[in-house]
Design a protein around this motif. Sequence first.
Motif, PDB file in Angstrom:
ATOM      1  N   GLY A 101      46.296  53.716  -0.106  1.00  0.00           N
ATOM      2  CA  GLY A 101      46.195  52.297  -0.417  1.00  0.00           C
ATOM      3  C   GLY A 101      46.635  52.021  -1.836  1.00  0.00           C
ATOM      4  N   PRO A 102      46.374  50.926  -2.366  1.00  0.00           N
ATOM      5  CA  PRO A 102      45.493  49.883  -1.834  1.00  0.00           C
ATOM      6  C   PRO A 102      46.196  48.988  -0.813  1.00  0.00           C
ATOM      7  N   PHE A 103      45.381  48.412   0.071  1.00  0.00           N
ATOM      8  CA  PHE A 103      45.856  47.454   1.058  1.00  0.00           C
ATOM      9  C   PHE A 103      45.192  46.121   0.800  1.00  0.00           C
ATOM     10  N   LYS A 104      45.898  45.066   1.124  1.00  0.00           N
ATOM     11  CA  LYS A 104      45.358  43.724   0.960  1.00  0.00           C
ATOM     12  C   LYS A 104      44.893  43.216   2.325  1.00  0.00           C
ATOM     13  N   VAL A 105      43.687  42.666   2.390  1.00  0.00           N
ATOM     14  CA  VAL A 105      43.173  42.090   3.634  1.00  0.00           C
ATOM     15  C   VAL A 105      43.878  40.765   3.851  1.00  0.00           C
ATOM     16  N   VAL A 106      44.643  40.678   4.948  1.00  0.00           N
ATOM     17  CA  VAL A 106      45.403  39.474   5.266  1.00  0.00           C
ATOM     18  C   VAL A 106      44.616  38.576   6.209  1.00  0.00           C
ATOM     19  N   GLU A 107      43.946  39.201   7.190  1.00  0.00           N
ATOM     20  CA  GLU A 107      43.236  38.409   8.191  1.00  0.00           C
ATOM     21  C   GLU A 107      42.045  39.211   8.702  1.00  0.00           C
ATOM     22  N   LYS A 108      40.933  38.530   8.927  1.00  0.00           N
ATOM     23  CA  LYS A 108      39.748  39.159   9.508  1.00  0.00           C
ATOM     24  C   LYS A 108      39.782  38.896  11.005  1.00  0.00           C
ATOM     25  N   LEU A 116      45.682  44.435   7.775  1.00  0.00           N
ATOM     26  CA  LEU A 116      45.965  44.860   6.406  1.00  0.00           C
ATOM     27  C   LEU A 116      47.452  44.783   6.115  1.00  0.00           C
ATOM     28  N   GLU A 117      47.749  44.647   4.834  1.00  0.00           N
ATOM     29  CA  GLU A 117      49.129  44.621   4.361  1.00  0.00           C
ATOM     30  C   GLU A 117      49.199  45.494   3.118  1.00  0.00           C
ATOM     31  N   ASP A 118      50.217  46.354   3.053  1.00  0.00           N
ATOM     32  CA  ASP A 118      50.333  47.221   1.864  1.00  0.00           C
ATOM     33  C   ASP A 118      51.044  46.484   0.737  1.00  0.00           C
ATOM     34  N   GLU A 119      51.318  47.204  -0.338  1.00  0.00           N
ATOM     35  CA  GLU A 119      51.933  46.591  -1.522  1.00  0.00           C
ATOM     36  C   GLU A 119      53.316  46.032  -1.233  1.00  0.00           C
ATOM     37  N   ASP A 120      54.030  46.633  -0.276  1.00  0.00           N
ATOM     38  CA  ASP A 120      55.392  46.204   0.055  1.00  0.00           C
ATOM     39  C   ASP A 120      55.406  45.037   1.052  1.00  0.00           C
ATOM     40  N   GLY A 121      54.237  44.601   1.506  1.00  0.00           N
ATOM     41  CA  GLY A 121      54.179  43.494   2.456  1.00  0.00           C
ATOM     42  C   GLY A 121      54.289  43.946   3.889  1.00  0.00           C
ATOM     43  N   ARG A 122      54.077  45.244   4.157  1.00  0.00           N
ATOM     44  CA  ARG A 122      54.158  45.755   5.528  1.00  0.00           C
ATOM     45  C   ARG A 122      52.791  45.866   6.144  1.00  0.00           C
TER      46      ARG A 122
END
Length: 122
Positions: A101-108, A116-122
């Motif tokens: 990670g780190p991963f960004k929480v996009v949607e619950k 989840l979305e990684d730093e590159d937006g994937r």
Amino acid sequence: MGVTSFHLVYGGEAVVPVEIGVESDRTQNYDKDNIERRLLELDLVDKARTKAVVRLMAYRQRMRQNYNRRVIPSSFQVGNLIWKKVKLVGDVTKLEALWVGPFKVVEKLCSKAYYLEDEDGR
């Protein structure tokens, strides 16, 4: 549980081959025509099984309470940065990273599932 598994299944204690060769109270007092005693033991096995079930349920409840007392529930919000645990599969050395990670929480999605979305937006 207070009794052996053999007793719960068969209604009596097992006679080990060593006990047959060595004289013990169990082998000395055994009477081949002791049907009444055996029937009484079989009547009592239901009570022993019930008692074992009650003890097992109480044990499970204590374990559940102990676990729930120590667990820290985690909940993430949209936008949080989190690390994801790597599943150790196959030929992984002990020096490899356990987290990515780190991963960004996009949607619950639901209570414990997140998109989840990684730093590159994937």
